[in-house]
Design a protein around this motif. Structure first.
Motif, PDB file in Angstrom:
ATOM      1  N   THR A  66      11.491 -13.436 -27.043  1.00 42.07           N
ATOM      2  CA  THR A  66      11.029 -12.467 -25.656  1.00 42.07           C
ATOM      3  C   THR A  66      11.108 -11.271 -26.559  1.00 42.07           C
ATOM      4  OG1 THR A  66      13.363 -12.501 -26.392  1.00 42.07           O
ATOM      5  CG2 THR A  66      12.886 -13.824 -24.746  1.00 42.07           C
ATOM      6  N   VAL A  67      10.513 -11.035 -26.956  1.00 40.99           N
ATOM      7  CA  VAL A  67       9.860  -9.209 -27.450  1.00 40.99           C
ATOM      8  C   VAL A  67       9.006  -8.394 -26.314  1.00 40.99           C
ATOM      9  CG1 VAL A  67       9.481  -8.984 -29.787  1.00 40.99           C
ATOM     10  CG2 VAL A  67      11.334  -7.686 -28.351  1.00 40.99           C
ATOM     11  N   SER A  68       7.936  -9.574 -26.349  1.00 41.09           N
ATOM     12  CA  SER A  68       6.715  -9.081 -25.772  1.00 41.09           C
ATOM     13  C   SER A  68       7.240  -9.501 -24.370  1.00 41.09           C
ATOM     14  CB  SER A  68       5.779  -9.878 -26.206  1.00 41.09           C
ATOM     15  OG  SER A  68       4.697  -9.606 -25.169  1.00 41.09           O
TER      16      SER A  68
ATOM     17  N   VAL B 177      24.964   1.521 -19.046  1.00 47.61           N
ATOM     18  CA  VAL B 177      24.584   3.143 -19.618  1.00 47.61           C
ATOM     19  C   VAL B 177      23.638   2.678 -20.898  1.00 47.61           C
ATOM     20  CG1 VAL B 177      25.216   5.221 -20.786  1.00 47.61           C
ATOM     21  CG2 VAL B 177      26.308   4.131 -18.807  1.00 47.61           C
ATOM     22  N   LYS B 178      22.515   3.427 -20.896  1.00 42.68           N
ATOM     23  CA  LYS B 178      21.831   2.452 -22.132  1.00 42.68           C
ATOM     24  C   LYS B 178      22.937   3.677 -23.488  1.00 42.68           C
ATOM     25  CE  LYS B 178      17.503   2.135 -24.357  1.00 42.68           C
ATOM     26  NZ  LYS B 178      16.083   1.373 -23.451  1.00 42.68           N
ATOM     27  N   GLY B 179      23.011   3.228 -24.537  1.00 45.94           N
ATOM     28  CA  GLY B 179      23.622   3.316 -25.963  1.00 45.94           C
ATOM     29  C   GLY B 179      24.918   3.812 -25.502  1.00 45.94           C
TER      30      GLY B 179
ATOM     31  N   SER C 134      20.728   1.334 -29.439  1.00 47.32           N
ATOM     32  CA  SER C 134      20.657   1.177 -27.310  1.00 47.32           C
ATOM     33  C   SER C 134      20.884  -0.249 -26.873  1.00 47.32           C
ATOM     34  CB  SER C 134      20.966   2.937 -27.634  1.00 47.32           C
ATOM     35  OG  SER C 134      19.133   2.745 -27.567  1.00 47.32           O
ATOM     36  N   THR C 135      20.366  -0.618 -27.256  1.00 49.91           N
ATOM     37  CA  THR C 135      20.082  -1.722 -25.792  1.00 49.91           C
ATOM     38  C   THR C 135      21.303  -2.668 -25.947  1.00 49.91           C
ATOM     39  OG1 THR C 135      17.432  -1.077 -26.163  1.00 49.91           O
ATOM     40  CG2 THR C 135      18.908  -3.707 -25.546  1.00 49.91           C
ATOM     41  N   TYR C 136      21.210  -2.862 -27.054  1.00 50.68           N
ATOM     42  CA  TYR C 136      22.856  -3.510 -27.214  1.00 50.68           C
ATOM     43  C   TYR C 136      23.886  -3.156 -27.134  1.00 50.68           C
ATOM     44  CZ  TYR C 136      26.437  -7.300 -28.488  1.00 50.68           C
ATOM     45  OH  TYR C 136      27.513  -8.144 -28.553  1.00 50.68           O
TER      46      TYR C 136
ATOM     47  N   PHE D  66      17.553 -13.877 -24.714  1.00 49.08           N
ATOM     48  CA  PHE D  66      17.759 -12.797 -25.012  1.00 49.08           C
ATOM     49  C   PHE D  66      16.668 -11.629 -25.679  1.00 49.08           C
ATOM     50  CE2 PHE D  66      20.463 -16.504 -27.437  1.00 49.08           C
ATOM     51  CZ  PHE D  66      21.917 -16.125 -27.146  1.00 49.08           C
ATOM     52  N   GLN D  67      17.822 -11.138 -24.947  1.00 53.43           N
ATOM     53  CA  GLN D  67      16.101  -8.893 -24.592  1.00 53.43           C
ATOM     54  C   GLN D  67      16.463  -9.143 -25.984  1.00 53.43           C
ATOM     55  OE1 GLN D  67      17.898  -6.162 -23.011  1.00 53.43           O
ATOM     56  NE2 GLN D  67      16.615  -4.992 -22.790  1.00 53.43           N
ATOM     57  N   GLY D  68      14.835  -9.150 -26.487  1.00 52.46           N
ATOM     58  CA  GLY D  68      14.368  -9.257 -27.552  1.00 52.46           C
ATOM     59  C   GLY D  68      15.127  -8.454 -28.254  1.00 52.46           C
TER      60      GLY D  68
ATOM     61  N   LEU E 213      19.174   1.753 -16.649  1.00 51.87           N
ATOM     62  CA  LEU E 213      18.457   2.963 -15.587  1.00 51.87           C
ATOM     63  C   LEU E 213      17.175   3.703 -17.045  1.00 51.87           C
ATOM     64  CD1 LEU E 213      21.710   4.861 -14.203  1.00 51.87           C
ATOM     65  CD2 LEU E 213      19.587   2.769 -13.100  1.00 51.87           C
ATOM     66  N   GLN E 214      17.066   3.685 -18.198  1.00 48.17           N
ATOM     67  CA  GLN E 214      15.905   3.949 -19.065  1.00 48.17           C
ATOM     68  C   GLN E 214      15.842   2.815 -19.696  1.00 48.17           C
ATOM     69  OE1 GLN E 214      19.726   6.748 -20.993  1.00 48.17           O
ATOM     70  NE2 GLN E 214      17.939   6.697 -21.962  1.00 48.17           N
ATOM     71  N   ARG E 215      13.928   3.274 -20.129  1.00 49.22           N
ATOM     72  CA  ARG E 215      13.182   2.263 -20.827  1.00 49.22           C
ATOM     73  C   ARG E 215      12.947   3.239 -22.378  1.00 49.22           C
ATOM     74  NH1 ARG E 215       9.081   5.819 -19.516  1.00 49.22           N
ATOM     75  NH2 ARG E 215       8.986   5.280 -17.063  1.00 49.22           N
TER      76      ARG E 215
ATOM     77  N   GLY F 184      15.517  -6.489 -19.624  1.00 47.70           N
ATOM     78  CA  GLY F 184      15.074  -4.660 -19.308  1.00 47.70           C
ATOM     79  C   GLY F 184      15.284  -4.445 -17.747  1.00 47.70           C
ATOM     80  N   ASP F 185      15.589  -3.522 -17.555  1.00 46.98           N
ATOM     81  CA  ASP F 185      14.802  -2.803 -16.045  1.00 46.98           C
ATOM     82  C   ASP F 185      14.066  -2.266 -16.176  1.00 46.98           C
ATOM     83  OD1 ASP F 185      16.185  -0.977 -17.309  1.00 46.98           O
ATOM     84  OD2 ASP F 185      17.416  -0.158 -16.225  1.00 46.98           O
ATOM     85  N   GLY F 186      13.467  -1.661 -17.377  1.00 45.95           N
ATOM     86  CA  GLY F 186      11.269  -1.092 -17.412  1.00 45.95           C
ATOM     87  C   GLY F 186      10.896  -2.276 -17.753  1.00 45.95           C
ATOM     88  N   GLU F 187      11.172  -3.977 -18.407  1.00 48.49           N
ATOM     89  CA  GLU F 187      10.762  -5.114 -19.089  1.00 48.49           C
ATOM     90  C   GLU F 187      10.075  -5.588 -17.162  1.00 48.49           C
ATOM     91  OE1 GLU F 187      12.864  -7.229 -20.697  1.00 48.49           O
ATOM     92  OE2 GLU F 187      11.169  -8.920 -21.075  1.00 48.49           O
ATOM     93  N   CYS F 188      11.100  -5.336 -16.164  1.00 47.32           N
ATOM     94  CA  CYS F 188      10.308  -5.164 -14.397  1.00 47.32           C
ATOM     95  C   CYS F 188       8.978  -4.850 -14.124  1.00 47.32           C
ATOM     96  CB  CYS F 188      11.617  -5.041 -13.399  1.00 47.32           C
ATOM     97  SG  CYS F 188      13.112  -5.894 -13.907  1.00 47.32           S
TER      98      CYS F 188
HETATM   99  C1  LIG Z   1       4.773  -6.118 -24.004  1.00 52.20           C
HETATM  100  C2  LIG Z   1       5.966  -4.758 -24.411  1.00 52.20           C
HETATM  101  N1  LIG Z   1       5.189  -3.356 -24.575  1.00 52.20           N
HETATM  102  C3  LIG Z   1       5.996  -2.263 -25.381  1.00 52.20           C
HETATM  103  C4  LIG Z   1       7.293  -2.598 -26.369  1.00 52.20           C
HETATM  104  C5  LIG Z   1       8.003  -1.888 -26.684  1.00 52.20           C
HETATM  105  N2  LIG Z   1       8.769  -1.758 -26.925  1.00 52.20           N
HETATM  106  C6  LIG Z   1      10.222  -2.282 -26.765  1.00 52.20           C
HETATM  107  S1  LIG Z   1      11.359  -2.266 -26.092  1.00 52.20           S
HETATM  108  C7  LIG Z   1      10.815  -1.398 -24.761  1.00 52.20           C
HETATM  109  C8  LIG Z   1      11.516  -0.024 -23.444  1.00 52.20           C
HETATM  110  C9  LIG Z   1      12.624  -1.828 -22.684  1.00 52.20           C
HETATM  111  O1  LIG Z   1      13.197  -0.824 -22.025  1.00 52.20           O
HETATM  112  P1  LIG Z   1      14.109  -1.855 -20.647  1.00 52.20           P
HETATM  113  O2  LIG Z   1      13.064  -3.037 -20.519  1.00 52.20           O
HETATM  114  O3  LIG Z   1      14.660  -1.175 -20.380  1.00 52.20           O
HETATM  115  O4  LIG Z   1      15.175  -2.531 -22.050  1.00 52.20           O
HETATM  116  P2  LIG Z   1      16.971  -1.341 -23.006  1.00 52.20           P
HETATM  117  O5  LIG Z   1      16.050  -1.670 -23.962  1.00 52.20           O
HETATM  118  O6  LIG Z   1      16.483  -0.009 -21.464  1.00 52.20           O
HETATM  119  O7  LIG Z   1      17.397  -2.068 -22.406  1.00 52.20           O
HETATM  120  C10 LIG Z   1       9.944  -0.678 -25.008  1.00 52.20           C
HETATM  121  C11 LIG Z   1       8.169  -0.098 -24.611  1.00 52.20           C
HETATM  122  C12 LIG Z   1       6.895  -4.458 -26.398  1.00 52.20           C
HETATM  123  N3  LIG Z   1       8.131  -4.403 -26.261  1.00 52.20           N
HETATM  124  N4  LIG Z   1       6.396  -5.101 -25.232  1.00 52.20           N
END
Ligand SMILES: Cc1ncc(C[n+]2csc(CCOP(=O)(O)OP(=O)(O)O)c2C)c(N)n1
Ligand SMILES: [Mg+2]
Length: 889
Positions: A191-193, A391-393, A107-109, A138-140, A261-263, A229-233
């Motif tokens: 980038t995934v952390s 929209v996620k997904g 759903s992220t991609y 790239f978003q991991g 809008l989602q994490r 990602g917005d959650g990543e902020c």
């Molecule tokens: C430091 C860290 N904590 C937790 C995770 C696990 N994790 C992977 S994706 C994700 C949610 C991501 O939400 P968002 O940043 O909004 O990206 P979206 O998928 O919504 O684009 C989480 C918690 C991670 N990869 N890195």
């Protein structure tokens, strides 16, 4: 009495608004802006104070009439985007069908496909001879989409996609996320952390400028694009360094925040609006903020007579509402709007259920995204952030679009697959669809030709990790020979390190490539001499007369300065280290970073970035200064490091050394440059250096010394007491080596124990060797067993073995099984104290007295001496039995 009306008369308001409209219609937006500026000044003079807001209305930043024409073929791009979406989904679904729990993200991609595709088709530039190339973070967990594109491009094949997350499958597979360690020709940036991508991107953009200002890289374009990602902020690292980007005018930096809008668990800001929140933060910091909220379908609606009212209602909705709209029916949404503003009824009656349900978001509209990207790359003087609502997904329909569970969605049933196929028009038959086959159009189709042509035009496929840096020669012995001969003047290993750096900086071949990095501790480490020698980098030069300008070591800033003085910012400094240590791959430039920091604020503070340095195949030297739990004295519990070497041992390709003497350090640095830059090995170094001053001995003679220094131990001094009955092998490291030497003297003179002294430069390397040998022996039964280096060193030596360092006991203990005599370990487990060095070494039981005691105890245990000798020694050395245990004190 005031005669002011209670509120603004509606008719008066309309007249003003119409006047503004007329002015803008006639003179353009800049006239409107000028009028508002003047009105605002006048209002201020008249005492009208507006509450502060860094927000603009909840609409697209770029007005419709400023949108450039779309330069591409929308239809062909749509076809390709659909194909890529399908394959990205299929690879995750199939991987999880074959092996439950393999994971992956759909759903992220799905939400960001358009953000990437506009970039791939029109913006992302590969590095070529003429063009510096873009760096794209790239978003991991959007990786399936990036793989899917590479598949359609022909860079990956069906087997690769099939083995997504099955890297150990025959022929190899694709890594879950961007890992240069695992896919060194593909991924550039891990980038995934979450949070590490954005901070790395900021420092990457800065380092690119540094290279250009210093003349190491031509100023030949290239942007740094960070997708997040917005959650990543919510990660402090994401937003923690955004000020630097403004201060340094990094208009080569673009953040694209996928605001779906989602994490993972649910909404990022259910009760608020993440886009507005991020806008405030970034605008407040001085970034150029471009909001891409609504798709083109909404342009005429906003321009209609209901536009103002509609925007008001949209403004008042929170993200939780928007998420709900995605999953609800048109009727629900109509009702929701009418409850807030009944006058919108005529408008709502004209909008279809589908239009309402999706409230099509700007991030899915190529025209809107293209306009934003174009503006971003053309913006001068500051960085840009694009807040793209999605929209996620997106496109997953019932399977998970906009639902809270969508992040974890990995499976789709036949109906859901059919719906997806239908939504995106993938030419797969009903019979096949359940199987989720990968799909690639014929090379001759117009859409494939288009796809290839776009990438050819933009400098080739991306991502691509392309190592083209030429090998460079390590420093010669000639350059560092002064360190081999010893010196009676008392110096610390920190001073030696700085002297080595200073010599390297003077070297004709290597000098320009050295990048000293320091987080506001240069004076602590005695590095201020380098201020004068090479200067501190500042893109602005030095605009002021420094307060200490009459001082030889004044704070000298210069555009061609070489030191990266980062301020109190270990994460940022580490991000600079990463940019400098990977320039060989990113730009083909062999910069050699030396990042010198308070060792306590290294591994444990920024451990995740150090792990990432391993993954990204970073090169260079991390240097933990003022290291050692008892060597740094007055600073106390928070500053005294006795474990960074233990934490460091967790990174598979980082070599950790705790040298005691100048020549050891010189040998390690020389060989490090040889291995990293001459041989091209993907390793990097962590060195602890200390601040205790002592005379530096000459390097002992013997062919094996250098080799031993690098392998982790060598005999520094053999006892002259031949034929003694009692023998000991004493192992020392770092500054504690001097205590070991003292102990050896006491043992020999007072207790007739002939003591050989070994310098252990790296317990980590000794253990690595031991493990490798042990493993080889395990899988080669019947072959002549190999022997670990540490065993070779000690097995034939006589006497008990005692080890002491300024680090935790686990380091020598980790070698226990390869030392036939066993080992008595002394170290600094426990919290530090502010005290004198002597008191600390007594407290932690690592001084010469305790080394003597440990040796005598071991000898007594073996029955070589009487226990009374030990008891008396304790008394003589004033060691109490009721001492508190430092490990728990
Ligand atoms: C430091 C860290 N904590 C937790 C995770 C696990 N994790 C992977 S994706 C994700 C949610 C991501 O939400 P968002 O940043 O909004 O990206 P979206 O998928 O919504 O684009 C989480 C918690 C991670 N990869 N890195
Ligand atoms: Mg999100």
């Amino acid at each position: 009495m005031s005669t002011e009306p209670e509120s603004l008369d509606e008719q008066v308001a309309q007249e003003w608004l119409e006047a503004l409209d007329a002015l803008v219609d006639e003179g353009g937006v800049h006239i409107g802006r000028e009028l508002l500026d003047r009105l605002s000044d006048r209002a201020y003079e008249r005492g009208v104070r507006l509450p502060f807001t860094a927000n603009t209305p909840y609409i697209n930043t770029i007005p419709v009439d400023e949108e450039p024409e779309y330069p591409g073929d929308r239809e062909l791009e749509r076809l390709n985007k659909s194909t890529i979406r399908w394959n990205a989904m299929a690879m995750v679904v199939r991987a999880n069908r074959e092996s439950d729990g393999v994971g992956g993200h759909i759903s992220t991609y799905a939400s960001s496909a358009n953000l990437y595709e506009v970039g791939f088709n029109h913006f992302f530039h590969g590095r070529t001879d003429e063009h510096g190339g873009d760096q794209i973070y790239f978003q991991g967990h959007a990786s399936p989409g990036i793989y899917a594109r590479a598949f359609v491009e022909g860079r990956l094949n069906e087997k690769d996609l099939k083995n997504f997350r099955r890297e150990l499958a025959k022929g190899g597979g694709l890594s879950s996320y961007p890992h240069p360690w695992l896919m060194p020709e593909f991924w550039q940036f891990p980038t995934v952390s979450m949070g590490l991508g954005p901070i790395m991107a900021i420092y990457q953009a800065w380092f690119n400028r540094y290279l250009e200002d210093r003349g190491l890289k031509p100023d030949n374009g290239g942007h740094v694009w960070a997708f997040l990602g917005d959650g990543e902020c919510d990660e402090p690292e994401t937003l923690g360094a955004i000020g630097l980007a403004v201060r340094e005018n990094l208009d080569n930096l673009i953040f694209v925040i996928n605001c779906n809008l989602q994490r993972l668990d649910g909404p990022v800001r259910g009760n608020g609006k993440i886009i507005q929140e991020l806008e405030r933060i970034f605008r407040g910091a001085g970034w150029n903020v471009i909001k891409v909220i609504w798709g083109s379908e909404w342009d005429p609606v906003f321009e209609s007579e209901y536009g103002g009212r509609l925007i008001q209602v949209l403004e008042n909705a929170v993200d939780g509402d928007y998420q709900k709209f995605t999953v609800e029916s048109g009727d629900y949404i109509r009702k929701w709007f009418l409850e807030r503003d009944p006058e919108l009824k005529p408008l709502l009656d004209t909008l279809s259920d589908e239009q309402l349900r999706k409230i099509k978001r700007g991030g899915h509209d190529p025209v809107k995204v293209h306009a934003a990207y174009k503006k971003a790359v053309e913006t001068e003087g500051r960085p840009t952030v694009i807040l793209a609502k999605t929209v996620k997904g997106y496109g997953l329909g019932e399977a998970g679009e906009g639902k809270n569970i969508t992040h974890q969605q990995k499976k789709m049933n036949e109906d859901e697959l059919r719906e997806f196929r239908g939504n995106f028009g993938i030419p797969i038959t009903d019979d096949e669809v359940a199987y989720a086959p990968f799909y690639k159009p014929d090379e001759q189709t117009a859409e494939m030709q288009y796809l290839q042509a776009r990438r050819a035009e933009l400098g080739g496929y991306l991502p691509r990790r392309d190592v083209k840096a030429p090998a460079i020669k390590a420093p010669s012995d000639e350059l560092i020979k002064e360190f081999f001969s010893g010196n009676d003047r008392a110096v610390s290993t920190t001073m030696v390190l700085v002297r080595i750096m200073s010599k390297l900086l003077r070297d004709k071949k290597l000098g320009d490539l050295i990048v000293p990095i320091v987080p506001d501790e240069a004076r602590t480490f005695g590095m201020d001499g380098l201020f004068r020698q090479v200067g501190i980098y500042s893109s602005k030069g030095q605009l002021y007369e420094p307060v200490d300008s009459d001082n030889l070591l004044y704070y000298r800033e210069a555009t061609d300065g070489q030191i990266l003085e980062e301020g109190i910012n270990e994460a940022g400094s580490m991000a600079s280290f990463l940019a400098a240590g990977t320039a060989y791959a990113t730009h083909g430039i062999n910069t050699i970073p030396f990042y010198v920091f308070y060792s306590m604020f290294g591994m444990q503070r920024i451990g995740d970035l150090v792990w990432l340095a391993g993954d990204i195949r970073c090169k260079g030297f991390l240097v933990g200064g003022t290291a050692g739990r008892t060597t740094l004295n007055g600073e106390g519990l928070q500053h005294q490091d006795g474990h960074s070497l233990v934490l460091g041992s967790t990174v598979p390709n980082m070599l950790c050394y705790d040298p005691a003497f100048a020549y050891e350090l010189a040998v390690i640095v020389q060989d490090g440059i040889r291995r990293m830059y001459e041989n091209g090995e993907s390793v990097f170094y962590y060195l602890t250096v200390e601040n205790e001053n002592y005379a530096m001995p000459a390097m002992p003679k013997g062919k094996t010394v250098r080799d031993g220094i690098l392998k982790g131990m060598y005999k520094f001094r053999a006892s002259q007491e031949k034929g003694a009955k009692l023998k000991a092998q004493l192992l020392g490291s770092g500054a504690i080596m001097n205590e070991v030497l003292k102990a050896a003297d006491i043992l020999e003179t007072k207790y007739k124990v002939a003591s050989d002294v070994w310098s252990v430069t790296s317990y980590g390397e000794l253990r690595r060797d031991g493990l490798a040998v042990e493993r080889w022996n395990r899988i080669h039964p019947g072959s002549k067993a190999r022997v670990p280096y540490v065993t070779k060193c000690l097995a034939n030596e006589e006497g008990v073995v005692v080890a002491a360092s300024d680090y935790m006991k686990i380091l020598p203990d980790s070698l226990l099984k390869w030392i036939p005599q066993g080992i008595e370990s002394l170290g600094t487990d426990g919290f530090g104290r502010s005290e004198t060095r002597e008191a600390l070494r007594d407290h932690f039981e690592v001084d010469a007295r305790f080394i003597v005691l440990a040796t005598l105890n071991s000898l007594a245990r073996e029955g070589k001496i009487k226990i009374d000798v030990v008891k008396k020694a304790m008394k003589d050395m004033k060691i109490a039995t009721n001492k508190p245990d430092p490990a728990s004190a």
